[in-house]
Design an enzyme around this catalytic site. Structure first.
Site, PDB file in Angstrom:
ATOM      1  CB  CYS A 117      -0.958  -0.009   1.181  1.00 36.02           C
ATOM      2  SG  CYS A 117      -0.167  -0.253   2.784  1.00 36.02           S
ATOM      3  CG  HIS A 171      -3.808   0.458   4.925  1.00 32.65           C
ATOM      4  ND1 HIS A 171      -3.271  -0.372   3.962  1.00 32.65           N
ATOM      5  CD2 HIS A 171      -4.927   0.991   4.374  1.00 32.65           C
ATOM      6  CE1 HIS A 171      -4.046  -0.355   2.888  1.00 32.65           C
ATOM      7  NE2 HIS A 171      -5.051   0.469   3.121  1.00 32.65           N
TER       8      HIS A 171
END
Length: 746
Positions: free
Chosen positions: A226, A703
């Site tokens: 990510c 994330h």
């Protein structure tokens, strides 16, 4: 110490939990067979999740230590291992330019195309080949060795591709944990069951015919990528750069011979991703080839561990610049100091020199100029230089305080532990924690880290609070002194509770049994004169159990041995685990908010160089801790601002969760820009936001997401949030405009 030679993948290492290792190390140093620090059987409980699955994101030397195979087997023969716990054997693999212990093997799901409901799991090394997986699958699913299988790799519900080269490694093929390997076998009539696995037929066909908004396209997460996808999305939504690649302007500027570049491969791989994202034919794109190229030229991005998005962005911009550098032969340029010359003259000279060696679309779009001023504290020599920059890394105000959560244990045996939240100096000592807590309790206390029913560490009041991590279980014990005279020696007594097991009576008065610790340990202070068998027995008789005590170097350790039947009758484990919350736990923690302009002002304040990085004064002829000030001279068309949220010191490291408030439009730098209006080729001083790369989580996990603001593309403040895995961004049709105001990426 055992010397073990390592020969690539033939070498193995074993993981041992750090806390067990610390106990073992202390035990070995003391050499006392009766020490309560005797570690017992090897216990890796803190490394496992359910079903003995290794926890994610464990850090070497913080969570575990590595033992060579021979040393591990010695430990195992001496101490044994907790029942049913598996040995954590890991292979040493040969990566480009380095040997690395593979802590987390790749976990692949395996199934046959003819029966995709029957899925099995297997772990493989990154140095294993696709052929090795194929052989395992043939054996596991009883597929004949002479059969003609072919493999498909499924990484998500919308991504499946054929693995044609079965001789490449998992690392080179970019296979990561969680992916599914599908095997199909040729039919007897020579046909294949399907041209694509059925699970992917509909989604692939849809992508072949999909006609959506160009640029509104997700990027599939290849594992923990990510961070990469977020950076790619930001660059994809940077108008000048994307227009440059979509118009094929890069083809005439590829620099294949630049020794600092990547032979044009990074630029070509990036161009492929951008063209796919802007074709309007894909809901999402799998940037697998791009990821492979990045790992090939930057080994730190090999594999599928989480990395910093800004670190990837910095590498990518530098790689694109060198691959597209219009300067084919870089000349040597001797830098000159200002020597009192006007700033305008020195700045123009510095920029010309920079462009003589660096000329690319990256420089055109992202590069600006700093003014750096150094002043010697001794001779007051002033050195002024102008340096190019590609992004603005601004600091955040660092709080001098720290919030800690601890459990207070009263001397009252009927009181449950109380959880407190206290504010202490970040650079403080253990005594500061005691003082902060004593404001609520008003009693003396001792601070300890409790692990596995024993004291992992008892802290001295002069120890730094930085040695206490937020994840530690910190207990603060009330200590009540009973010494009557000043000269009377006081002993700190640690009390453990143990359960007997395997009791055997040999008929001659002897017995043999083992013990297991349980419950929370206790701390008490009492005069040394009371440390006799009878006194201790009477002291602990109220706890309803026999007392066994022995003396170690320093503090005194006492173990209360419980008969299993007595423990079952009188000890309530559920009640023993309960605690109450102090009212301080109910007060919500206030999150600090600062303005982006404050961070920029902090960036331009005067600072003194650290001892590790002094400046050599040409007048004094020695290194000096000079004062340094950075100022903004000129800014680029697209300005990248990097918020330095990760703070590192000698004693601690943390992520700063301060909220930074910034405008979506008209971020004005005119007040802090040295190059004033009226000069030729005036750079932009006001910026509109176009993209944000945001990291959620802490130092060891998290994330990254991407947010795009289409202000510079003439469509107002429309927000797009592609959280990478969702791959369903939203937006409306747009066309690049001729609006040339500055663009801001954070």
């Amino acid at each position: 110490t055992t010397k073990v030679e390592c020969y690539s993948s033939l070498c193995y290492r074993y993981l041992v939990g750090r806390r067990w290792f610390d106990l073992w190390e202390e035990y070995v140093k003391t050499g006392d067979q009766n020490s309560s620090s005797f570690p017992g059987r090897i216990n890796n409980t803190e490394l496992f999740e359910n079903s003995y699955r290794l926890k994610e994101r464990l850090v070497e030397n913080e969570d575990f230590v590595l033992f060579p195979a021979e040393a591990w087997h010695k430990l195992l023969s001496w101490y044994g291992m907790v029942d049913e716990q598996p040995a954590l054997e890991r292979k040493v693999i040969d990566l480009p330019s380095t040997l690395k212990v593979e802590i987390y093997p790749v976990e692949i799901f395996l199934c046959l195309h003819s029966n995709m409901d029957d899925v099995e799991t297997e772990q493989f090394s990154r140095t294993d080949t696709i052929l090795a997986i194929q052989k395992v699958m043939q054996k596991r699913f009883e597929v004949a060795e002479d059969a003609e299988p072919r493999l498909w790799m499924k990484s998500s519900d919308t991504s499946c591709e054929r693995l044609r080269n079965i001789h490449v490694t998992l690392l080179d093929a970019c296979l990561s944990s969680g992916m599914t390997m599908i095997m199909e076998v040729r039919n007897s009539d020579g046909t294949w069951p399907s041209s694509r696995p059925q699970i992917m037929r509909n989604s692939v066909d849809e992508q072949d015919t999909y006609r959506g908004q160009p640029g509104v396209c997700g990027l599939t997460n290849l594992g923990n990528t990510c961070f990469m996808n977020s950076a790619l999305q930001c660059l994809s939504n940077t108008p000048p750069l994307t227009e440059y690649f979509l118009r094929n302007s890069y083809l005439d500027e590829l620099n294949f011979n630049n020794p600092l570049g990547m032979k044009g491969e990074i630029a070509e791989a990036y161009a492929d991703v951008i063209k796919q994202m802007w074709s309007g034919r894909h809901y999402s794109v799998v940037p697998r080839i791009f990821k492979t190229k990045v790992g090939h030229f930057a080994s730190q991005f090999l594999g599928y561990q989480q990395h910093d998005s800004q670190e990837l962005l910095s590498f990518l911009l530098d790689g694109l610049h060198e691959d597209l550098n219009r300067v084919k032969n870089k000349e040597y340029i001797e830098l000159r100091d200002a020597d009192g010359r006007p700033d305008q003259e020195v700045a123009e000279e510095a920029w010309r020199n920079h462009r003589r060696r660096n000329d690319s679309v990256i420089v055109d779009t992202f590069h600006g100029l700093f003014k750096s001023t150094l002043v010697c504290p001794e001779c007051h020599k002033v050195s002024v230089t102008f340096d190019p920059f590609c992004y603005l890394s601004v600091p955040l105000p660092v709080s001098k305080e720290r919030v800690m959560e601890v459990f207070f244990v009263s001397l009252d045996p009927l009181s449950k532990p109380v959880q407190h939240r206290v504010v202490v100096p970040k650079a403080g000592k253990v005594i500061d924690l005691c003082m902060a807590l004593s404001q609520a309790t008003g009693i003396p206390m001792v601070v300890a880290d409790v692990f596995n029913h024993r004291f992992y560490k008892i802290y001295h009041v002069d120890e730094s609070l930085s040695c206490i991590l937020d994840r530690d279980d910190i207990f603060v014990y009330e200590i009540s002194s009973t010494c009557e005279g000043e000269d009377e020696e006081e002993v700190l007594l640690a009390v453990y509770m143990r359960e007997r097991s395997h009791y055997r009576d040999y008929g001659s008065g002897g017995s043999n049994y083992s013990t297991t610790l349980f419950g929370h340990p206790l701390l008490m202070a009492l005069p040394r004169a009371q440390c006799t068998r009878d006194s201790l027995y009477q002291l602990f008789l109220q706890h309803g159990s026999n007392v066994l005590w022995h003396h170690l170097a320093a503090p005194l350790y006492v173990a209360i041995d419980w008969d299993p039947d007595m423990k079952k009758k009188y000890y309530n484990e559920n009640e023993a685990e309960k605690y109450v919350k102090d009212q301080s736990m109910d007060v919500p923690q206030q999150q600090t908010t600062v303005q982006l302009q404050e961070c920029i002002e902090l960036f331009t304040t005067v600072e003194t160089l650290e001892e590790e990085n002094p400046w050599y004064c040409p007048t004094c002829k020695k290194h000096q801790l000079a004062t340094k000030k950075l100022d903004l001279w000129s800014l680029p068309e697209v300005l990248i601002i990097h918020l330095k949220r990760f703070s590192y010191t000698k004693y601690s490291r943390e992520k700063l969760d301060t909220i930074v408030d910034f405008p979506l439009r008209h971020l004005d730098f005119s007040g802090c820009l040295l190059r004033k209006a009226g000069t030729d080729c005036e750079p932009p001083s006001r910026y509109d936001l176009i993209a944000v790369s945001n990291h959620y989580g802490g130092l060891r996990d998290g994330h990254c997401t991407f947010h795009s603001f289409y202000i510079n593309w003439g469509l107002g403040a429309l927000l797009k949030d592609t959280s990478v895995m969702d791959c369903q961004p939203r937006g409306s049709n747009r066309q690049p405009s001729s609006h040339r105001a500055g663009s801001l990426t954070i």
